[in-house]
Design a protein around this motif. Sequence first.
Motif, PDB file in Angstrom:
ATOM      1  N   LYS A 152       0.842  -1.202   0.000  1.00 54.97           N
ATOM      2  CA  LYS A 152       0.000   0.000   0.000  1.00 54.97           C
ATOM      3  C   LYS A 152       0.873   1.246   0.000  1.00 54.97           C
ATOM      4  N   PRO A 153       0.476   2.280  -0.753  1.00 57.31           N
ATOM      5  CA  PRO A 153       1.266   3.515  -0.726  1.00 57.31           C
ATOM      6  C   PRO A 153       0.960   4.351   0.517  1.00 57.31           C
ATOM      7  N   ILE A 154       2.002   4.956   1.081  1.00 55.34           N
ATOM      8  CA  ILE A 154       1.843   5.893   2.204  1.00 55.34           C
ATOM      9  C   ILE A 154       2.099   7.281   1.612  1.00 55.34           C
ATOM     10  N   TYR A 155       1.297   8.261   2.011  1.00 57.73           N
ATOM     11  CA  TYR A 155       1.418   9.589   1.411  1.00 57.73           C
ATOM     12  C   TYR A 155       1.914  10.657   2.388  1.00 57.73           C
ATOM     13  N   ASP A 156       2.130  10.268   3.659  1.00 55.46           N
ATOM     14  CA  ASP A 156       2.478  11.322   4.621  1.00 55.46           C
ATOM     15  C   ASP A 156       3.832  11.087   5.296  1.00 55.46           C
ATOM     16  N   ILE A 157       4.780  10.543   4.534  1.00 56.71           N
ATOM     17  CA  ILE A 157       6.155  10.477   5.035  1.00 56.71           C
ATOM     18  C   ILE A 157       6.857  11.727   4.485  1.00 56.71           C
ATOM     19  N   PRO A 158       7.403  12.582   5.361  1.00 57.75           N
ATOM     20  CA  PRO A 158       7.998  13.823   4.867  1.00 57.75           C
ATOM     21  C   PRO A 158       9.024  13.552   3.763  1.00 57.75           C
ATOM     22  N   GLY A 159       8.901  14.283   2.681  1.00 60.24           N
ATOM     23  CA  GLY A 159       9.876  14.157   1.597  1.00 60.24           C
ATOM     24  C   GLY A 159       9.568  13.053   0.607  1.00 60.24           C
TER      25      GLY A 159
ATOM     26  N   ALA B 185       4.694   0.873   1.584  1.00 64.98           N
ATOM     27  CA  ALA B 185       5.121   0.549   2.948  1.00 64.98           C
ATOM     28  C   ALA B 185       6.307  -0.424   2.931  1.00 64.98           C
ATOM     29  N   GLY B 186       6.309  -1.366   1.974  1.00 64.23           N
ATOM     30  CA  GLY B 186       7.422  -2.315   1.865  1.00 64.23           C
ATOM     31  C   GLY B 186       8.710  -1.608   1.454  1.00 64.23           C
ATOM     32  N   ASP B 187       8.582  -0.617   0.574  1.00 60.69           N
ATOM     33  CA  ASP B 187       9.779   0.130   0.145  1.00 60.69           C
ATOM     34  C   ASP B 187      10.312   1.003   1.281  1.00 60.69           C
ATOM     35  N   LEU B 188       9.399   1.550   2.074  1.00 59.63           N
ATOM     36  CA  LEU B 188       9.841   2.355   3.223  1.00 59.63           C
ATOM     37  C   LEU B 188      10.668   1.479   4.163  1.00 59.63           C
ATOM     38  N   THR B 189      10.217   0.268   4.388  1.00 58.52           N
ATOM     39  CA  THR B 189      10.957  -0.666   5.253  1.00 58.52           C
ATOM     40  C   THR B 189      12.350  -0.926   4.679  1.00 58.52           C
ATOM     41  N   ASN B 190      12.397  -1.207   3.371  1.00 59.94           N
ATOM     42  CA  ASN B 190      13.705  -1.483   2.748  1.00 59.94           C
ATOM     43  C   ASN B 190      14.625  -0.268   2.838  1.00 59.94           C
ATOM     44  N   ASN B 191      14.053   0.932   2.641  1.00 63.39           N
ATOM     45  CA  ASN B 191      14.869   2.155   2.733  1.00 63.39           C
ATOM     46  C   ASN B 191      15.399   2.364   4.144  1.00 63.39           C
ATOM     47  N   LEU B 192      14.546   2.069   5.142  1.00 63.95           N
ATOM     48  CA  LEU B 192      14.996   2.247   6.532  1.00 63.95           C
ATOM     49  C   LEU B 192      16.111   1.262   6.864  1.00 63.95           C
ATOM     50  N   LEU B 193      15.992   0.033   6.335  1.00 59.09           N
ATOM     51  CA  LEU B 193      17.050  -0.970   6.568  1.00 59.09           C
ATOM     52  C   LEU B 193      18.341  -0.508   5.915  1.00 59.09           C
ATOM     53  N   GLU B 194      18.227   0.030   4.694  1.00 59.71           N
ATOM     54  CA  GLU B 194      19.395   0.506   3.949  1.00 59.71           C
ATOM     55  C   GLU B 194      20.049   1.682   4.692  1.00 59.71           C
TER      56      GLU B 194
ATOM     57  N   LYS C  52      -1.314  12.264  21.659  1.00 58.44           N
ATOM     58  CA  LYS C  52      -0.531  11.274  20.900  1.00 58.44           C
ATOM     59  C   LYS C  52      -1.186  10.981  19.547  1.00 58.44           C
ATOM     60  N   LEU C  53      -0.374  10.877  18.502  1.00 60.72           N
ATOM     61  CA  LEU C  53      -0.859  10.451  17.189  1.00 60.72           C
ATOM     62  C   LEU C  53      -0.081   9.206  16.780  1.00 60.72           C
ATOM     63  N   LYS C  54      -0.796   8.158  16.386  1.00 59.06           N
ATOM     64  CA  LYS C  54      -0.115   6.930  15.962  1.00 59.06           C
ATOM     65  C   LYS C  54       0.230   7.041  14.480  1.00 59.06           C
ATOM     66  N   LEU C  55       1.297   7.770  14.212  1.00 58.27           N
ATOM     67  CA  LEU C  55       1.764   7.958  12.837  1.00 58.27           C
ATOM     68  C   LEU C  55       3.250   7.651  12.771  1.00 58.27           C
ATOM     69  N   ILE C  56       3.691   7.218  11.596  1.00 57.09           N
ATOM     70  CA  ILE C  56       5.098   6.845  11.433  1.00 57.09           C
ATOM     71  C   ILE C  56       6.013   8.039  11.717  1.00 57.09           C
ATOM     72  N   LEU C  57       5.653   9.200  11.192  1.00 54.39           N
ATOM     73  CA  LEU C  57       6.541  10.360  11.374  1.00 54.39           C
ATOM     74  C   LEU C  57       6.653  10.738  12.848  1.00 54.39           C
ATOM     75  N   CYS C  58       5.610  10.502  13.648  1.00 51.10           N
ATOM     76  CA  CYS C  58       5.698  10.794  15.084  1.00 51.10           C
ATOM     77  C   CYS C  58       6.682   9.819  15.743  1.00 51.10           C
ATOM     78  N   GLY C  59       6.655   8.562  15.306  1.00 54.02           N
ATOM     79  CA  GLY C  59       7.603   7.565  15.838  1.00 54.02           C
ATOM     80  C   GLY C  59       9.044   7.976  15.525  1.00 54.02           C
ATOM     81  N   PHE C  60       9.273   8.511  14.328  1.00 57.51           N
ATOM     82  CA  PHE C  60      10.633   8.936  13.943  1.00 57.51           C
ATOM     83  C   PHE C  60      11.119  10.049  14.879  1.00 57.51           C
TER      84      PHE C  60
END
Length: 350
Positions: free
Chosen positions: A49-56, A62-71, A293-301
């Motif tokens: 699924k595409p995520i649209y609210d990751i800054p930049g 979502a799978g590509d975001l995981t691979n990028n974070l691992l990289e 609190k907001l359960k969003l990826i960018l908040c976790g970062f």
Amino acid sequence: MIKTDILIIGAGPTGLFTVFEAGLLKLKCHLIDALPQPGGQCSEIYPKKPIYDIPGFPEVLAGDLTNNLLEQGKQFEPGFTLGERAETIEKQEDGSFIVTTNKGTKHQAPVVAIAGGLGSFEPRKPAIEGIADYEDKGVEYIIKDPEFYRDKRVVISGGGDSALDWSIFLADVASEVTLIHRRNEFRGALDSVEKVGELTKLGKINLITPAEVKELHGNGKIEAVTVVKDGEASQIATDHFIPLFGLSPKLGPIANWGLEIEKNAIKVDNSLNYQTNIPGIFAIGDVNTYPEKLKLILCGFHEATLMCQAAYRIINPGKKYVLKYTTVSGIDGFDGSRKEAPKAVVQAIN
Ligand SMILES: Cc1cc2nc3c(=O)[nH]c(=O)nc-3n(C[C@H](O)[C@H](O)[C@H](O)COP(=O)(O)OP(=O)(O)OC[C@H]3O[C@@H](n4cnc5c(N)ncnc54)[C@H](O)[C@@H]3O)c2cc1C
């Protein structure tokens, strides 16, 4: 005993980004995850699924975001204990913590960061009498390594994407694949349903619907299952029975670690650094709670970044850390690599 600076429980996006932020502070991380692969909800629930609210990133799968974070974190050489659930925590006299998994693997660190998201994903188990006796003796609820099934007979049951995708994959690995589902319709992606149909016609998958596995047989290890279709029971000889009925998240053992819990989440001090009521234990990402609190990826970062600063002060008492931009200081990996912006060439203007 695995020793590290920050022990991260949960290898979802929050845990993975912690590796990078900690690395900038020269702190080493080790991650534990109950799932066999990193990425948390992103890789387990919605990798395509595409995520649209990751800054930049206007759009990122979502799978590509995981691979990028691992990289991004690779140069800081994180350790992983995958497919194991963090079960207990014990504080040591020197202030460090020892975390032990359900498989008995022990990890020691002065700082623990719980990035456990919605909790550890527990497989939904079918109500078949005696199934627990065959767990890890031919019954598996998660496929960790498909090679484990090479040239073996497998019976998979379930009607979602996991059951379909693994049946397709194992059709080329196992000696015999049987897929059993209690309905004729599947809940998975259309192209996967079509592929299973094609492989069934080719005789590479033995598809039985609508049917259910009702009994397990074996002597210390699974040898056969009883399948009931249209009220008639038959036995299928097999080496493995793999029910893939999905995973349900549970805060699980972490709920018993003496942490302040509110609405199934860990209370933290968000005015400072996301520390829990136990000094040295932090909670970041979806697993924590605080006002607004907001359960969003960018908040976790963001939470991971501030938590690493606090971890630095615990691990290096009295030492001051001066924030440097990566564009200015570059990045020195623990693997000896160095990344830096090319030096500006200043040309004189005549
Ligand atoms: C369908 C869907 C769409 C979404 N879309 C978006 C979106 O567009 N934008 C956005 O910002 N967010 C979105 N989210 C939310 C986002 O996925 C979460 O905010 C994010 O995954 C939280 O990351 P995390 O690392 O904190 O936790 P998680 O991703 O939940 O990872 C936690 C990990 O911890 C592990 N774990 C927990 N307890 C233990 C234990 N005791 N031992 C070992 N391992 C443990 C779990 O197995 C899991 O892998 C979406 C969520 C879903 C379900």
